[in-house]
Design an enzyme around this catalytic site. Sequence first.
Site, short mmCIF file in Angstrom:
data_model
loop_
_atom_site.label_atom_id
_atom_site.label_comp_id
_atom_site.label_asym_id
_atom_site.label_seq_id
_atom_site.Cartn_x
_atom_site.Cartn_y
_atom_site.Cartn_z
N HIS A 127 -8.55 0.36 63.05
CA HIS A 127 -7.94 -0.75 63.79
C HIS A 127 -6.65 -0.19 64.42
O HIS A 127 -5.54 -0.48 63.97
CB HIS A 127 -7.64 -1.91 62.83
CG HIS A 127 -7.37 -3.22 63.50
ND1 HIS A 127 -7.35 -3.38 64.88
CD2 HIS A 127 -7.11 -4.46 62.99
CE1 HIS A 127 -7.09 -4.63 65.17
NE2 HIS A 127 -6.94 -5.31 64.05
N GLN A 130 -3.68 -2.31 65.70
CA GLN A 130 -2.93 -2.84 64.57
C GLN A 130 -1.97 -1.79 64.02
O GLN A 130 -0.78 -2.05 63.82
CB GLN A 130 -3.93 -3.27 63.46
CG GLN A 130 -3.26 -3.93 62.29
CD GLN A 130 -2.70 -5.28 62.65
OE1 GLN A 130 -3.41 -6.16 63.10
NE2 GLN A 130 -1.40 -5.46 62.47
N ASP A 221 -3.63 -6.16 53.30
CA ASP A 221 -4.69 -6.66 54.19
C ASP A 221 -5.62 -7.49 53.31
O ASP A 221 -5.49 -7.48 52.07
CB ASP A 221 -5.43 -5.47 54.84
CG ASP A 221 -6.49 -5.91 55.85
OD1 ASP A 221 -6.53 -7.10 56.21
OD2 ASP A 221 -7.29 -5.05 56.29
N CYS A 260 -1.46 -7.55 58.09
CA CYS A 260 -2.01 -7.60 59.45
C CYS A 260 -2.56 -8.97 59.80
O CYS A 260 -2.72 -9.27 60.97
CB CYS A 260 -3.07 -6.52 59.63
SG CYS A 260 -4.44 -6.69 58.49
N ARG A 288 1.76 -6.99 68.33
CA ARG A 288 0.41 -6.62 68.77
C ARG A 288 0.35 -6.67 70.30
O ARG A 288 -0.17 -5.76 70.95
CB ARG A 288 -0.63 -7.59 68.18
CG ARG A 288 -0.89 -7.43 66.69
CD ARG A 288 -1.62 -6.14 66.40
NE ARG A 288 -2.85 -6.00 67.14
CZ ARG A 288 -4.02 -6.55 66.81
NH1 ARG A 288 -4.13 -7.24 65.69
NH2 ARG A 288 -5.10 -6.38 67.58
N1 CP Z 1 -4.93 -8.63 62.75
C1 CP Z 1 -5.93 -9.00 63.53
O1 CP Z 1 -6.61 -8.18 64.16
O2 CP Z 1 -6.14 -10.35 63.60
P1 CP Z 1 -7.40 -11.07 64.26
O3 CP Z 1 -8.61 -10.69 63.45
O4 CP Z 1 -7.10 -12.54 64.22
O5 CP Z 1 -7.55 -10.57 65.67
N1 NVA Z 2 -9.74 -5.20 57.39
C1 NVA Z 2 -9.83 -6.45 58.10
C2 NVA Z 2 -8.82 -6.49 59.20
C3 NVA Z 2 -8.73 -7.82 59.91
C4 NVA Z 2 -7.76 -7.80 61.05
C5 NVA Z 2 -11.23 -6.64 58.65
O1 NVA Z 2 -11.83 -5.66 59.13
O2 NVA Z 2 -11.72 -7.75 58.59
#
Ligand code: CP
Ligand code: NVA
Length: 302
Positions: A127, A130, A221, A260, A288
Amino acid sequence: MNHFLTINDISQAQILELIALGKQLKKDYQPHSQALAGKSIVTLFEKPSLRTRVSFDIGINKLGGHSLYLDQQNGALGERESVKDFALNLSRWCDGIVARVFSHRSLEQLAEYATVPVVNSLSDLYHPCQGMADFMTLSEHHHDLSKVALGYVGDGNNVTHSLMIAAAKLGAKMVVVCPPGCFPDGAVVQQCQQLAKQHGGELLLSNEVSALEGVDCLYADTWVSMGDDTPLAQVKQKFMPYQINQQLLDQTGATSVLHCQPAHREYEISSEVMDGPQSLIFDQAENRMHIQNAILLTLLKD
Ligand code: CP
Ligand code: NVA
């Protein structure tokens, strides 16, 4: 930069430049308000989103561009037609593709065939937007990123991977504390340990929260990522000792807290800490948009 699929693709200098540009944008969008005029970005989501969807859409608008949201009502990516054809078609109309996908391989295929930049807005493996927003946020509070010690606690996942890569490239210290069996991917860990050594950083892994003592920032997270249908209640017992709460904050001496989001209050983080004075969580969400805009400006500047 042709695409932005992982922080692996960029150097320490590029990470710092993007953070500097993100901070500049945060102060004043005016000089860049027409930077994406006449340009259209497709934002494609195979999974749900609040922060990513809204921050890209409104962010692109702030740069004078247009964004088009695609969901999965026509079937998962690669089902109705190949990812290759999808990429070849989209490239004829739009100037960039932002994609949130189940499999990182889909992003690699999009990037292979698209003739426009592709940005990873979350995959099973990384990610990166992020991770970049998180280090931008840390730099607002801890200034010299190479001196920061970041303590990640919970499930080793896509977010952990991007944080580990960024920390290693920046020469920062990172401590990752997970329950047994929940460590991040072994190959990514090995690569980050190598990178950390190269850049004067350090990456430590432990099952014990005592390893977090002395970190500057605690990071959480979700305990169950998107795509995994395990109910949170089922993993609660295993993860509860890894919750970020006032006791852990006091024990470690951390002066900032990140998550996050989406957050499950009273699971991975207590409400008291999420709403408390050390929490940078909503700054992090705001950032972000600024860092993603810095990434888009950099990718699309020609
Ligand atoms: N942190 C993040 O990516 O949030 P969303 O899943 O809401 O986009
Ligand atoms: N690790 C989480 C991050 C969400 C922003 C997922 O992949 O769902």
